[in-house]
Design a protein around this motif. Structure first.
Motif, PDB file in Angstrom:
ATOM      1  N   LEU A 261       0.896  -1.289  -0.115  1.00  0.00           N
ATOM      2  CA  LEU A 261      -0.055  -0.017  -0.162  1.00  0.00           C
ATOM      3  C   LEU A 261       0.981   1.305   0.030  1.00  0.00           C
ATOM      4  CD1 LEU A 261      -2.909  -1.068   2.522  1.00  0.00           C
ATOM      5  CD2 LEU A 261      -2.824  -1.010   0.078  1.00  0.00           C
TER       6      LEU A 261
ATOM      7  N   LEU B 133      -1.220   3.615   4.729  1.00  0.00           N
ATOM      8  CA  LEU B 133      -1.536   4.975   4.180  1.00  0.00           C
ATOM      9  C   LEU B 133      -0.838   6.035   4.377  1.00  0.00           C
ATOM     10  CD1 LEU B 133      -5.473   4.761   4.271  1.00  0.00           C
ATOM     11  CD2 LEU B 133      -4.204   4.466   2.184  1.00  0.00           C
TER      12      LEU B 133
ATOM     13  N   SER C 168       2.578   5.648   2.408  1.00  0.00           N
ATOM     14  CA  SER C 168       2.192   6.056   1.153  1.00  0.00           C
ATOM     15  C   SER C 168       2.208   7.797   1.279  1.00  0.00           C
ATOM     16  CB  SER C 168       0.753   5.743   0.758  1.00  0.00           C
ATOM     17  OG  SER C 168       0.411   6.393  -0.627  1.00  0.00           O
TER      18      SER C 168
ATOM     19  N   LEU D  53     -10.740   8.833   4.948  1.00  0.00           N
ATOM     20  CA  LEU D  53     -10.250   9.012   3.686  1.00  0.00           C
ATOM     21  C   LEU D  53     -11.404   9.795   3.061  1.00  0.00           C
ATOM     22  CD1 LEU D  53      -8.878   5.560   2.469  1.00  0.00           C
ATOM     23  CD2 LEU D  53      -7.631   7.718   2.482  1.00  0.00           C
TER      24      LEU D  53
ATOM     25  N   TRP E 213      -5.312   6.995  -3.801  1.00  0.00           N
ATOM     26  CA  TRP E 213      -6.129   6.822  -2.532  1.00  0.00           C
ATOM     27  C   TRP E 213      -7.422   7.978  -2.676  1.00  0.00           C
ATOM     28  CZ3 TRP E 213      -5.630   2.259  -1.025  1.00  0.00           C
ATOM     29  CH2 TRP E 213      -4.216   1.747  -1.140  1.00  0.00           C
TER      30      TRP E 213
END
Length: 386
Positions: A74, A367, A370, A133, A82
Motif C-alpha cells: 500500500l 496509507l 504512502s 479518507l 487513494w
C-alpha cells in the motif's frame, strides 16, 4: 579454450528502478517501530497462552506478517489513487455495515461480524479508515473560506452519522465513539472553526440524559460499574477489578515473563484481546508498560510529522486524521483497562489478538507510509466524485 560470455548485463526496467527508489524513501523508522510493537504482541500472547504458540501467538504472528507485507504494498501506491478510491471505499464499507444488520454473525451478545468462510470480517474496523479518507477528500475539494458556512458541514456530518448509527445498532458503543471522535479530528485538521466543536460538545452534554435511555442494559451496567466497581465484584465489576489488581501487583519491574498470577491462573478475562495490556503490566511492570507506550508514542510522532510534511491538503488531513484515530484507539484501551473509563471493548493495536483490527491498523499505517513516500505529490481537487 576460454570463451567469452556473450550474456548482456541485467538491466532493471524503469518501473523496477521506480519501485526501488520508493522503497529507499520508505520511512523505515516507522516500519521498525511497528515491528517492535508487533513482536511485543506476539510475546505477550505466547505468555497469555500458557507459554505456547497455540491458540493465539502463532496465528497472531502469521496475521502480522501478512499485514506487514500488505502495508508495504500500500505504501508504494501514489496518494492520488487513494484520493480517487476514498468515496468508493466509504460506500463499500457502508454497505458492509448494512449487511451486518441483515446477515451478520452474532457473538457475545452483539452482531458485528460477517462470516466469509475463510475468515470473519468486522466492517466497523474498516470504516475507521474509509471514513477518514472520505472526509479528507471532501475537505480537500472545499475552499477554506467556505468551512465557516454551516451548510458546508452538513455533508461530512451526514457521512459521519450514517456509520455511527449503524455501528450503534450492532451494538458497539466504543467503535461508534472512535468513528465520531476520528471524524472530529479530521474536521479540526481541515480547518473547521473551533466554535463549532464547542457547540457540538454542548449538544452532546444536553443530549446525554436522553441517550442514556437508549443504552442496552449491559452498557448501563458498565457505566454504573465504572462509577462503583465494588458494587458487583463477581459480576459486572469482575473484569475491571481483576485488571486493576493485576496492574497493581506488577509493581515497577513486574513478576517476570510468563509469571503473572492473574493471567496465568485465568483470573483475568479477555486477557488475549481487550486486556492484553494488563498481562504486560503484571509481568513486565511499570517499566515494560512505559516501554510499549513509548513505542506507540514514536508511531504517533511519525504520523503527525508525515501529515505536516505532506504537500497536499488530502495527504495532510488524511495523515493527521489517521494518527489521531490511532491515538484515540490507544488512549481508550489503556484508560479502559486502568479503570479510567467504562469498559467499551477496544483492542490494543497490533498487540491484542484479532484479525480485522490488525489489518485495519496496518492498512492505516500503509496509507501513512504512502503519504510519506509521495509527500511531494499534488492531488487535483477537480476529480470526479467516483
Amino acid at each position: 579454450m576460454l570463451q567469452l560470455s556473450t550474456r548482456k548485463p541485467t538491466r532493471f526496467s524503469e518501473a523496477d528502478l521506480h519501485i526501488f527508489q520508493k522503497l529507499r524513501s520508505l520511512n523505515w523508522g516507522l516500519v521498525l517501530t511497528l515491528c517492535l510493537i508487533s513482536a511485543s504482541g506476539v510475546a505477550l500472547l505466547y505468555s497469555a497462552g500458557g507459554m505456547a504458540w497455540e491458540p493465539w501467538a502463532g496465528r497472531h504472528l502469521i496475521r502480522l506478517c501478512c499485514g506487514m507485507m500488505l502495508m508495504i504494498v500500500l505504501a508504494m501506491i501514489d496518494v492520488q489513487h487513494w484520493f480517487r478510491l476514498a468515496y468508493p471505499a466509504y460506500f463499500a464499507c457502508l454497505l458492509l455495515l448494512v449487511a451486518v444488520e441483515v446477515i451478520g454473525q452474532i457473538g457475545m451478545g452483539a452482531q458485528r461480524w460477517i462470516d466469509l468462510g475463510v475468515f470473519t470480517l468486522q466492517p466497523s474496523e474498516l470504516m475507521k479508515i474509509a471514513l477518514v479518507l472520505a472526509l479528507a477528500r471532501y475537505f480537500h475539494q472545499i475552499p477554506l473560506d467556505r468551512l465557516r458556512a454551516p451548510l458546508a458541514l452538513i455533508p461530512p456530518l451526514l457521512m459521519t452519522a450514517a456509520p455511527v448509527v449503524l455501528v450503534l445498532l450492532q451494538p458497539n458503543l466504543g467503535t461508534a465513539a472512535l468513528l465520531a471522535f476520528g471524524s472530529g479530528a479530521v474536521m479540526f485538521a481541515a480547518g473547521v472553526p473551533v466554535w463549532i466543536f464547542w457547540t457540538a460538545a454542548g449538544g452532546v452534554l444536553v443530549a446525554a440524559p436522553v441517550g442514556w435511555q437508549f443504552l442496552h442494559d449491559y452498557q448501563k451496567d458498565r457505566v454504573l460499574t465504572f462509577l462503583d466497581p465494588g458494587s458487583d465484584p463477581l459480576g459486572a465489576g469482575y473484569n475491571i477489578l481483576q485488571s486493576t489488581i493485576a496492574i497493581g501487583s506488577g509493581g515497577v519491574s513486574g513478576k517476570g515473563f510468563g509469571m503473572g498470577s492473574q493471567s496465568q491462573l485465568m483470573f483475568l478475562p479477555e486477557k488475549h484481546t481487550d486486556f492484553i495490556f494488563v498481562v504486560l503490566a503484571e509481568e513486565m511492570g511499570l517499566m515494560g508498560a512505559i516501554g510499549l507506550l513509548l513505542l506507540f508514542g514514536i508511531v504517533l510522532i511519525y504520523g503527525y510529522l508525515i501529515g505536516i510534511g505532506s504537500k497536499s491538503q488530502f495527504g495532510r488531513v488524511t495523515a493527521l486524521g489517521l494518527t489521531t484515530t490511532f491515538f484515540l484507539y490507544l488512549l481508550m484501551n489503556i484508560a479502559m483497562v486502568s479503570g479510567l473509563i467504562p469498559v467499551v471493548g477496544i483492542p490494543l493495536p497490533l498487540v491484542s489478538y484479532g484479525g480485522t483490527a490488525i489489518f485495519t491498523f496496518l492498512i492505516g499505517c500503509g496509507l501513512l507510509l504512502s503519504i510519506s513516500v509521495h509527500r511531494e505529490s499534488r492531488v487535483s481537487p477537480h476529480e470526479p466524485l467516483l
